[in-house]
Design an enzyme around this catalytic site. Structure first.
Site, PDB file in Angstrom:
ATOM      1  CG  PHE A 272      40.674  37.778  41.696  1.00 48.53           C
ATOM      2  CD1 PHE A 272      40.621  38.574  40.567  1.00 48.53           C
ATOM      3  CD2 PHE A 272      41.719  37.947  42.573  1.00 48.53           C
ATOM      4  CE1 PHE A 272      41.596  39.531  40.317  1.00 48.53           C
ATOM      5  CE2 PHE A 272      42.706  38.895  42.327  1.00 48.53           C
ATOM      6  CZ  PHE A 272      42.638  39.685  41.197  1.00 48.53           C
ATOM      7  CB  CYS A 283      47.352  44.698  48.121  1.00 49.15           C
ATOM      8  SG  CYS A 283      48.001  46.208  47.433  1.00 49.15           S
TER       9      CYS A 283
HETATM   10  C1  UDX Z   1      45.609  43.776  44.330  1.00 49.33           C
HETATM   11  C2  UDX Z   1      44.183  44.144  43.898  1.00 49.33           C
HETATM   12  O1  UDX Z   1      43.771  43.322  42.802  1.00 49.33           O
HETATM   13  C3  UDX Z   1      44.112  45.608  43.536  1.00 49.33           C
HETATM   14  O2  UDX Z   1      42.762  45.971  43.206  1.00 49.33           O
HETATM   15  C4  UDX Z   1      44.575  46.378  44.777  1.00 49.33           C
HETATM   16  O3  UDX Z   1      44.347  47.696  44.742  1.00 49.33           O
HETATM   17  C5  UDX Z   1      46.031  46.029  45.079  1.00 49.33           C
HETATM   18  O4  UDX Z   1      46.057  44.619  45.365  1.00 49.33           O
HETATM   19  P1  UDX Z   1      47.886  43.160  43.113  1.00 49.33           P
HETATM   20  O5  UDX Z   1      48.383  42.803  44.474  1.00 49.33           O
HETATM   21  O6  UDX Z   1      48.738  44.008  42.230  1.00 49.33           O
HETATM   22  O7  UDX Z   1      46.464  43.897  43.208  1.00 49.33           O
HETATM   23  O8  UDX Z   1      47.658  41.768  42.346  1.00 49.33           O
HETATM   24  P2  UDX Z   1      46.436  40.839  41.926  1.00 49.33           P
HETATM   25  O9  UDX Z   1      46.371  40.765  40.453  1.00 49.33           O
HETATM   26  O10 UDX Z   1      45.185  41.200  42.624  1.00 49.33           O
HETATM   27  O11 UDX Z   1      46.961  39.425  42.460  1.00 49.33           O
HETATM   28  C6  UDX Z   1      47.245  39.208  43.846  1.00 49.33           C
HETATM   29  C7  UDX Z   1      47.695  37.792  44.082  1.00 49.33           C
HETATM   30  O12 UDX Z   1      46.624  36.866  43.936  1.00 49.33           O
HETATM   31  C8  UDX Z   1      48.808  37.302  43.137  1.00 49.33           C
HETATM   32  O13 UDX Z   1      49.772  36.612  43.880  1.00 49.33           O
HETATM   33  C9  UDX Z   1      48.086  36.374  42.200  1.00 49.33           C
HETATM   34  O14 UDX Z   1      48.943  35.377  41.692  1.00 49.33           O
HETATM   35  C10 UDX Z   1      47.014  35.794  43.107  1.00 49.33           C
HETATM   36  N1  UDX Z   1      45.817  35.318  42.387  1.00 49.33           N
HETATM   37  C11 UDX Z   1      45.054  36.203  41.685  1.00 49.33           C
HETATM   38  C12 UDX Z   1      45.456  33.985  42.477  1.00 49.33           C
HETATM   39  O15 UDX Z   1      46.117  33.168  43.112  1.00 49.33           O
HETATM   40  N2  UDX Z   1      44.313  33.574  41.822  1.00 49.33           N
HETATM   41  C13 UDX Z   1      43.519  34.421  41.123  1.00 49.33           C
HETATM   42  O16 UDX Z   1      42.498  33.971  40.573  1.00 49.33           O
HETATM   43  C14 UDX Z   1      43.908  35.784  41.032  1.00 49.33           C
END
Ligand code: UDX
Length: 455
Positions: A272, A283
Site C-alpha cells: 500500500f 470501501c
Molecule cells: C479494501 C481493503 O483492502 C479491504 O481489506 C477491505 O475490507 C475492503 O476495502 P478493496 O477496496 O477491494 O479492499 O481494494 P484494495 O486492494 O484495498 O485497493 C483500494 C484502492 O487503493 C484501489 O483503487 C487501488 O488501486 C488503490 N491502491 C492500493 C493504491 O493506489 N496504492 C496501493 O499501494 C494500494
C-alpha cells in the site's frame, strides 16, 4: 453448521461460498430475484476471480433464496452482509441493515442463533441490530423472544479481485462479541480457517508460510472500530506516498525508490505504498468518510483521515493538470483512458478514478475514449451520464488518433501491449502512467513522451 447469509454482494457471496466449501450448509438470501436466478444457474453476478469455480465445487452445500422465511428459522449463524452505501453527510445509509435485522426478528425461531454483522457498520450497530431483532420479534409474538439470540461483529478484510484468497488465507480473524458463548459459535464456524485444516482448492493453493491464523477476540465496539481503523490506515498510507510523490517530483527524486526505501523498514511495510492516481472502490472513500462523521458526533476532528481524503481527491485533479501542462488546451483533444474499474481484476466502478477523470475531461471539451477488460458493460449500464465516452473494443483502438493516453487502471495486459507500433498511431504520442505500472524506458524508446504522476 447451518448458516444463512443475507446479501449476495462481494462480501456475502464470497463468505457464503467459502463457508460452503469448508463443509457448512449455507443458504444465501437476497431480495433481488434476478441475482438469485443467476446464482442458481451457477453464474456470479459480478467479476471476481475463482468465485464461480468455488461455487461449482461447493454447490451441494449451497442454497439460494429470495425469501427470509425459508432460511432464517433453524439457522445457527446468520450473517448480515447487506450494502451500507454512503449517505449524504458521510454516514453510511443503514436502510438495508435495518430491513435485514427486522427480517431476522420476523422469522427467528426457538434455537440459539448468532446474528453476525459482516457489513462495515458504524460503531454501536451491534447493539442497534440486537434491539431491532428483539423489537420485531416482540411485535410479532406479543412477548419477549424465548429464543436466545446474540449479536456479534466479524468484520471482513477481503479485497475485491482476491476475495477468495483473502477469505481462505486471512492475516487475522476478528470476532467481536459481548459474551463468550457467542464468540465460541464463531470459533467453531471458522475452525478450518483458523487452523488451516481444509484442503485448498487446486487453483488457489495455500501460500507458503501460511499456518494457524491469529484470532482477535474482543468486544463488539472494538471489532467495529478495528474495521474502520484498518481501512483508514491503508487509505492514509496511499495518500501519504502520493503526498511524498508531489515533493519528490519537485526535487527530482524517484518515488518508487522512496517507497521501497521506506517500505523495507519492517515498521512501515512495503504494501500500500504504490503511488499514483490514488484509491477508489466501495470501501476506502466510504469508510474514511464514516470515520470522520462518527468522530464528529463525538466532538472529535479527525484531521489525519480528512487530509488523506483531500490528498486523494487532489490526485484526480492532478491528472487533468498534467494533461493541461503537456497539451496546453484540452478542448477538442482526444484523450484515451486505459482502465475504468477502480483497480484490476474487478468490474467494480464504485468511486473509480476513471469516472471522475472522464467527467472532468468532458467538462473541458475533450473527447474521451476508453477501454477496460471487464468493466465496460457495467460502465455503460451505470453511467448513462457519460454516454459521450467512446467505449472501444480493445486498447489499440483507444490509443489510435489520441492526443494523450492515461493509464488509469493497471491491468497486466496493458503493461504487455505492443507499444512500439502503437506510438505511431497516435496524433501525439503522450502517455500519462497514472499507476506507475509501465516500463518507462521501453515507452520512451518506442517514441512516447512518458509522464508519471510524479515526474
Ligand atoms: C479494501 C481493503 O483492502 C479491504 O481489506 C477491505 O475490507 C475492503 O476495502 P478493496 O477496496 O477491494 O479492499 O481494494 P484494495 O486492494 O484495498 O485497493 C483500494 C484502492 O487503493 C484501489 O483503487 C487501488 O488501486 C488503490 N491502491 C492500493 C493504491 O493506489 N496504492 C496501493 O499501494 C494500494
Amino acid at each position: 453448521m447451518n448458516v444463512t447469509i443475507l446479501g449476495t454482494g462481494y462480501v456475502g457471496l464470497t463468505t457464503g461460498v467459502c463457508l460452503a466449501y469448508l463443509g457448512h450448509k449455507v443458504t444465501c438470501a437476497d431480495p433481488v430475484a434476478s441475482k438469485i436466478a443467476m446464482l442458481e444457474e451457477g453464474s456470479v453476478p459480478f467479476h471476481e476471480p475463482y468465485l464461480a469455480d468455488l461455487l461449482a465445487e461447493a454447490r451441494c452445500n449451497l442454497k439460494f433464496t429470495t425469501e427470509y422465511a425459508h432460511t432464517i428459522p433453524g439457522a445457527q449463524v446468520i450473517f448480515i452482509a447487506v450494502g451500507t452505501p454512503p449517505g449524504p453527510n458521510g454516514s453510511p445509509d443503514l436502510k438495508y441493515l435495518q430491513a435485514a435485522a427486522r427480517g431476522i426478528g420476523e422469522h427467528i425461531d426457538a434455537s440459539f442463533t448468532v446474528v453476525v454483522n459482516k457489513s462495515t457498520v458504524p460503531i454501536g450497530s451491534g447493539n442497534w441490530v440486537g434491539s431491532l431483532v428483539r423489537e420485531t420479534f416482540e411485535k410479532r409474538n406479543g412477548k419477549k423472544p424465548r429464543t436466545t439470540f446474540a449479536v456479534a461483529s466479524n468484520p471482513e478484510f477481503l479485497r475485491e479481485g482476491s476475495a477468495i484468497h483473502d477469505t481462505l488465507y486471512p492475516d487475522r480473524v476478528v470476532i467481536g462479541a459481548d459474551e463468550e458463548q457467542t464468540a465460541e459459535v464463531l470459533y467453531t464456524l471458522y475452525r478450518p480457517i483458523l487452523d488451516q485444516t481444509f484442503q485448498p482448492p487446486t487453483y488457489l493453493p495455500r501460500p507458503e508460510g501460511v499456518g494457524a491464523v491469529p484470532l482477535i477476540s474482543t468486544d463488539l465496539a472494538s471489532a467495529e472500530l478495528i474495521k474502520y481503523a484498518a481501512n483508514a490506515f491503508l487509505a492514509l498510507k496511499i495518500s501519504y506516498i502520493n503526498e511524498i510523490g508531489l515533493l519528490s517530483e519537485r526535487v527530482g527524486a524517484d518515488i518508487s525508490q522512496i517507497a521501497k526505501g521506506i517500505g523495507l523498514d519492517a515498521r512501515i511495510g512495503t504494501r500500500f505504498l504504490q503511488s499514483g492516481i490514488g484509491w477508489g472502490g466501495s470501501c476506502f472513500g466510504k469508510d474514511t468518510a464514516a470515520l470522520v462523521a462518527t468522530a464528529r458526533e463525538y466532538g472529535l476532528d479527525m484531521q489525519i483521515v480528512q487530509s488523506a481524503r483531500d490528498v486523494n481527491r487532489r490526485q484526480r485533479e492532478r491528472v487533468i493538470e498534467k494533461l493541461l501542462g503537456e497539451l496546453r488546451i484540452l478542448k477538442g483533444r482526444t484523450i484515451g483512458l486505459l482502465g475504468l474499474a477502480f483497480k484490476p481484476h474487478t468490474d467494480d466502478l464504485r468511486e473509480a478514478p476513471a469516472i471522475d477523470i472522464a467527467q472532468k475531461l468532458l467538462e473541458r471539451g475533450a473527447r474521451v475514449k476508453a477501454h477496460d477488460p471487464v468493466a465496460m458493460e457495467s460502465f455503460k449500464k451505470h453511467h448513462p451520464d457519460l454516454s459521450d465516452v467512446n467505449c472501444c473494443e480493445n486498447p489499440e483502438e483507444v490509443v489510435r488518433d489520441c492526443d494523450a493516453v492515461v493509464l488509469v487502471t493497471e491491468w497486466p495486459q496493458y503493461r504487455d501491449l505492443d507499444w512500439e507500433p502503437l506510438a505511431k498511431t497516435m496524433r501525439t504520442p503522450v502517455i500519462l502512467d497514472g499507476r506507475l505500472a509501465l516500463d518507462r524506458a521501453r515507452l520512451s524508446r518506442a517514441g512516447f513522451r512518458y509522464l508519471g504522476m510524479t515526474c
